[in-house]
Design an enzyme around this catalytic site. Structure first.
Site, PDB file in Angstrom:
ATOM      1  N   ASN A   1       0.869  -1.259  -0.095  1.00 50.65           N
ATOM      2  CA  ASN A   1      -0.001  -0.132  -0.083  1.00 50.65           C
ATOM      3  C   ASN A   1       0.715   0.999   0.090  1.00 50.65           C
ATOM      4  O   ASN A   1       0.420   2.211   0.057  1.00 50.65           O
ATOM      5  CB  ASN A   1      -0.988   0.075   1.079  1.00 50.65           C
ATOM      6  CG  ASN A   1      -0.405   0.110   2.565  1.00 50.65           C
ATOM      7  OD1 ASN A   1       1.004   0.141   2.582  1.00 50.65           O
ATOM      8  ND2 ASN A   1      -1.058   0.096   3.545  1.00 50.65           N
TER       9      ASN A   1
ATOM     10  N   TYR B   1       3.752  -2.676  17.885  1.00 50.99           N
ATOM     11  CA  TYR B   1       4.583  -3.570  16.957  1.00 50.99           C
ATOM     12  C   TYR B   1       4.824  -4.972  17.682  1.00 50.99           C
ATOM     13  O   TYR B   1       4.307  -5.946  16.929  1.00 50.99           O
ATOM     14  CB  TYR B   1       5.880  -2.831  16.620  1.00 50.99           C
ATOM     15  CG  TYR B   1       6.569  -3.529  15.588  1.00 50.99           C
ATOM     16  CD1 TYR B   1       6.200  -3.728  14.289  1.00 50.99           C
ATOM     17  CD2 TYR B   1       7.819  -4.001  15.738  1.00 50.99           C
ATOM     18  CE1 TYR B   1       6.968  -4.421  13.379  1.00 50.99           C
ATOM     19  CE2 TYR B   1       8.753  -4.459  14.799  1.00 50.99           C
ATOM     20  CZ  TYR B   1       8.141  -5.038  13.471  1.00 50.99           C
ATOM     21  OH  TYR B   1       8.896  -5.370  12.656  1.00 50.99           O
TER      22      TYR B   1
ATOM     23  N   GLY C   1       6.649   1.274   2.513  1.00 52.48           N
ATOM     24  CA  GLY C   1       7.393   0.922   1.335  1.00 52.48           C
ATOM     25  C   GLY C   1       7.416   2.043   0.423  1.00 52.48           C
ATOM     26  O   GLY C   1       6.652   3.182   0.224  1.00 52.48           O
TER      27      GLY C   1
END
Ligand code: UDP
Length: 339
Positions: free
Chosen positions: A36, A149, A40
């Site tokens: 998405n 996380y 990235g």
């Protein structure tokens, strides 16, 4: 499993994902890359877009994940992974760890594909045991900022093992320790990229706390080798055996099962201050150090016990830190020169 003919990588435009796309294309696979582009970058796979065996799909795996045609493997790498990113994107991090992992496992099940989960050393939290073997259960604070996380990846591991045990999926879990190398984002906030960019610009190196906290850094090429070794290792049970519910109660799974989590990382442990020194030497920079507050629950030590990976896969990292940092400096020097 047949050879890796058609593979899906979620998070394929990320730092590790992009390098995995390269490696799998080089090995002759057809690679489907879903991302998405939240953390990235399209640039990580831009050189592959015209390749006949590569396809980029812009999509959010936390929302849904469907695909036509067969698949041999699903590599689930989608997630913010740098503390700076997951602290800024807490809900997205939890969603991709939970819903994204669910969607990726469902797809692997539908296609009867092998599944690889990119987990993390963060599942050990701020460890009270050093080095950390896979059997260590960790010291995690679920409600601390970085708990998003840690908990997302712990949940993802539980979900993966549940699909393995209840649906007989051929799954693997890698706990990836700090990895660095070319194509890290210059602004991703991690210590090696921060220090290199700061040193090359002649800016002060931002040391958190007193810099005595340790990490163990693995060069990217070594990590890609390790990931491929885990992925291509044969399953130690047939699908029928994996679906045999008896072992749920008898706990007859072999301790060294390929389906249990495997640490991947370089056990060469260094303090943040040592990293600063190595980066200054590699860049020839005279940048001073500046000391900033330590982030909440920042682990004090981290070092992988990689004996399981050695036993099962014969894998061991080869690139020494100084050499890996020199290669990464060359990458960033070029990047900054090009603006
Ligand atoms: N760190 C630092 N300066 C920076 C970035 C990070 O001193 O500019 C420290 C950070 O607090 C941690 C270690 O370096 O103790 C590794 O941080 P990183 O974000 O690279 O990865 P982590 O292992 O925390 O996920």
């Amino acid at each position: 499993m047949p050879a890796l003919e058609r593979v899906l990588i979620t998070g394929g435009a990320g730092f590790l994902g992009g390098h995995l796309c390269d490696r799998l294309i080089a090995d002759g696979a057809e690679v489907l890359c879903v991302d998405n582009l939240l953390t990235g970058r399209a640039g990580n796979v831009a050189h592959l877009t015209d390749h006949p065996r590569f396809r980029f799909i812009h999509g959010d795996v936390a929302e849904d994940l469907h695909l036509d045609g067969p698949l041999n493997a699903v590599l689930h790498f989608a997630s913010p992974a740098s503390p700076k990113d997951y602290l800024e994107l807490p809900i997205d991090t939890l969603k991709v760890g939970a819903f994204g992992t669910h969607h990726a496992l469902e797809l692997a099940g539908e296609k009867d594909a092998r599944f690889l989960l990119a987990s993390t050393s963060e599942v050990y939290g701020d460890p009270l045991v050093n080095p950390q073997p896979e059997t260590y259960r960790g010291n995690v604070n679920p409600i601390s900022p970085r708990g998003v996380y840690d908990s997302a990846k712990r949940f993802a591991e539980s979900m993966t093992m549940a699909y393995h045990r209840y649906h007989g999926l051929d799954t693997r879990i890698v706990r990836i320790f700090n990895t660095y190398g070319p194509r890290m984002r210059r602004d991703d906030g991690r210590v090696i990229s921060n220090f290199i960019v700061q040193a090359l610009r002649g800016e002060p190196l931002t040391v958190h706390g007193d810099g005595s906290q340790t990490r163990s850094f693995c060069y990217l090429d070594d990590m890609v080798e390790g990931l491929l070794a885990v992925l291509s290792h044969p399953s130690d049970r047939t699908r029928e055996q994996r679906m045999d519910r008896a072992f749920l109660h008898n706990n007859t799974e072999a301790e060294d099962s390929i389906h249990h989590p495997i640490n991947l990382g370089n056990p060469e442990e260094r303090s943040v201050l040592e990293i600063a020194r190595i980066v200054r030497e590699a860049t020839g920079s005279r940048s001073p150090l500046t000391f900033l507050p330590r982030p909440v629950d920042d682990p004090r030590v981290r070092r992988p016990d990689i004996s399981r990976a050695g036993r099962l896969l014969g894998w061991t990292p080869r690139v020494p830190l100084e050499e890996g940092i020199r290669r990464t400096v060359a990458y960033f020097r070029d990047l900054l020169a090009r603006g």
